[in-house]
Scaffold this motif. Structure first.
Motif, PDB file in Angstrom:
ATOM      1  N   ALA A 187      -2.795 -16.857  20.047  1.00  0.00           N
ATOM      2  CA  ALA A 187      -3.525 -15.588  19.971  1.00  0.00           C
ATOM      3  C   ALA A 187      -3.026 -14.562  20.998  1.00  0.00           C
ATOM      4  O   ALA A 187      -2.858 -13.384  20.648  1.00  0.00           O
ATOM      5  N   PRO A 188      -2.771 -14.941  22.271  1.00  0.00           N
ATOM      6  CA  PRO A 188      -2.245 -13.939  23.220  1.00  0.00           C
ATOM      7  C   PRO A 188      -0.889 -13.388  22.812  1.00  0.00           C
ATOM      8  O   PRO A 188      -0.597 -12.219  23.067  1.00  0.00           O
ATOM      9  N   GLN A 189      -0.056 -14.213  22.164  1.00  0.00           N
ATOM     10  CA  GLN A 189       1.254 -13.730  21.725  1.00  0.00           C
ATOM     11  C   GLN A 189       1.114 -12.729  20.580  1.00  0.00           C
ATOM     12  O   GLN A 189       1.781 -11.684  20.561  1.00  0.00           O
ATOM     13  N   PHE A 190       0.243 -13.011  19.635  1.00  0.00           N
ATOM     14  CA  PHE A 190      -0.020 -12.054  18.565  1.00  0.00           C
ATOM     15  C   PHE A 190      -0.590 -10.758  19.135  1.00  0.00           C
ATOM     16  O   PHE A 190      -0.231  -9.662  18.695  1.00  0.00           O
ATOM     17  N   ALA A 215      -2.073  -8.914  10.692  1.00  0.00           N
ATOM     18  CA  ALA A 215      -2.184  -7.759  11.600  1.00  0.00           C
ATOM     19  C   ALA A 215      -0.811  -7.159  11.882  1.00  0.00           C
ATOM     20  O   ALA A 215      -0.628  -5.935  11.832  1.00  0.00           O
ATOM     21  N   LEU A 216       0.173  -8.000  12.171  1.00  0.00           N
ATOM     22  CA  LEU A 216       1.522  -7.499  12.437  1.00  0.00           C
ATOM     23  C   LEU A 216       2.142  -6.885  11.193  1.00  0.00           C
ATOM     24  O   LEU A 216       2.832  -5.860  11.270  1.00  0.00           O
ATOM     25  N   LEU A 217       1.899  -7.505  10.029  1.00  0.00           N
ATOM     26  CA  LEU A 217       2.459  -6.976   8.788  1.00  0.00           C
ATOM     27  C   LEU A 217       1.860  -5.627   8.441  1.00  0.00           C
ATOM     28  O   LEU A 217       2.579  -4.689   8.070  1.00  0.00           O
ATOM     29  N   SER A 218       0.541  -5.495   8.558  1.00  0.00           N
ATOM     30  CA  SER A 218      -0.100  -4.216   8.261  1.00  0.00           C
ATOM     31  C   SER A 218       0.356  -3.131   9.227  1.00  0.00           C
ATOM     32  O   SER A 218       0.556  -1.978   8.832  1.00  0.00           O
ATOM     33  N   GLN A 219       0.545  -3.492  10.490  1.00  0.00           N
ATOM     34  CA  GLN A 219       1.048  -2.517  11.468  1.00  0.00           C
ATOM     35  C   GLN A 219       2.454  -2.064  11.118  1.00  0.00           C
ATOM     36  O   GLN A 219       2.773  -0.864  11.179  1.00  0.00           O
ATOM     37  N   ALA A 220       3.321  -3.012  10.721  1.00  0.00           N
ATOM     38  CA  ALA A 220       4.694  -2.663  10.350  1.00  0.00           C
ATOM     39  C   ALA A 220       4.720  -1.769   9.112  1.00  0.00           C
ATOM     40  O   ALA A 220       5.489  -0.804   9.043  1.00  0.00           O
ATOM     41  N   LEU A 221       3.875  -2.061   8.122  1.00  0.00           N
ATOM     42  CA  LEU A 221       3.821  -1.236   6.909  1.00  0.00           C
ATOM     43  C   LEU A 221       3.317   0.160   7.223  1.00  0.00           C
ATOM     44  O   LEU A 221       3.836   1.154   6.697  1.00  0.00           O
ATOM     45  N   TRP A 222       2.317   0.261   8.090  1.00  0.00           N
ATOM     46  CA  TRP A 222       1.775   1.569   8.454  1.00  0.00           C
ATOM     47  C   TRP A 222       2.810   2.403   9.201  1.00  0.00           C
ATOM     48  O   TRP A 222       2.970   3.595   8.932  1.00  0.00           O
ATOM     49  N   GLN A 223       3.521   1.770  10.129  1.00  0.00           N
ATOM     50  CA  GLN A 223       4.545   2.493  10.880  1.00  0.00           C
ATOM     51  C   GLN A 223       5.691   2.914   9.962  1.00  0.00           C
ATOM     52  O   GLN A 223       6.252   4.001  10.103  1.00  0.00           O
TER      53      GLN A 223
END
Length: 264
Positions: A138-141, A203-211
């Motif tokens: 979790a801290p790494q994510f 969370a990382l995938l949605s952030q990458a798609l948004w960016q």
């Protein structure tokens, strides 16, 4: 479930060796800790130390002892490098690695003291290691999400370490009905671990798609023809006029200011 553990053991060892090898390669040869969570690596060290405390009292085989010592040794080496190497400490992104140790370490300990199979000290620590493993990534994510950009080695480590844990618990996940009767705590932990992996990856995938969407088209409320910051403007295409209220500007432009108009 025991047969499944024997079958997946070599796969887990390979995934562990690759994931930790990638970390050591970045730390030793690239001399950077960018994208890596110190809280996460500390948590993994606690996982392996608490899980393999039986090394002090129980001997199974030489191979078994070697694997357990290797787990602890690799985790300890990574933690020491990230904490006490001056060059690595300067590249650690502490402003993003903000998940508190108490959030990661304390809840699994409370669960282990309450929900364990035997009630002995070694069993409590052993159960604690599995509860902690479920949230160790979790801290790494969290760091990667706050960072806003994915560091390839950190992402590869996260996915490989998560895959190792899922493969390790595959026997529980694939035969959940039997596991619910024989090892309910382990099954719940395996589900929690899968949930952490899914939430973190989404969370990382949605952030990458948004960016990517913002980079391609920009926000909807911004003009599409907005000039770039590095665009060069030609001053000859503009017309400059001086205000009549500014005597100095009027004098430079050749027009009479208010004081000159009164004198005439």
């Amino acid at each position: 479930w025991t047969h499944s553990m024997l079958a997946t053991g070599p796969i887990c060892i390979c995934l562990h060796a690759i994931s930790r090898g990638l970390l050591l390669h970045q730390l030793l040869f690239k001399q950077t800790a960018a994208g890596l969570s110190r809280v996460c690596q500390d948590a993994w060290l606690v996982v392996f130390v608490s899980r393999h405390l039986e090394l002090l009292s129980v001997f199974v085989s030489l191979a078994d002892s070697f694997v357990k010592v290797a787990h602890i040794g690799l985790a300890l080496a990574i933690v020491l490098l990230m904490r006490y190497s001056a060059s690595l400490a300067s590249t650690w992104e502490g402003d993003h690695d903000t998940m508190h140790y108490a959030v990661v370490l304390v809840p699994p300990l409370v669960l282990a003291m309450r929900f364990n199979r035997v009630g002995m000290i070694l069993e409590i620590f052993h159960q604690y290691s599995y509860y902690l493993e479920a949230v160790a990534l979790a801290p790494q994510f969290w760091l990667l999400y706050k960072r806003g950009s994915v560091q390839p080695t950190a992402l590869a480590f996260t996915l490989l370490a998560g895959a190792e844990s899922v493969v390790h618990n595959s026997g529980l996940l694939t035969d959940s009905k039997t596991a619910l009767e024989t090892d309910a705590y382990g099954l719940y932990t395996a589900w929690a671990q899968v949930a952490v992996m899914l939430v973190g990856c989404l969370a990382l995938l949605s952030q990458a798609l948004w960016q990517g969407r913002r980079t391609a088209g920009g926000p909807a409320n911004e003009s599409a023809n907005k000039p770039a910051f590095n665009e060069v403007w030609d001053a000859r295409s503009f017309t400059f006029t001086a205000s009549a209220q500014d005597p100095e500007a009027a004098a430079v432009a050749g027009a009479p200011g208010p004081s000159q108009a009164q004198h005439r």
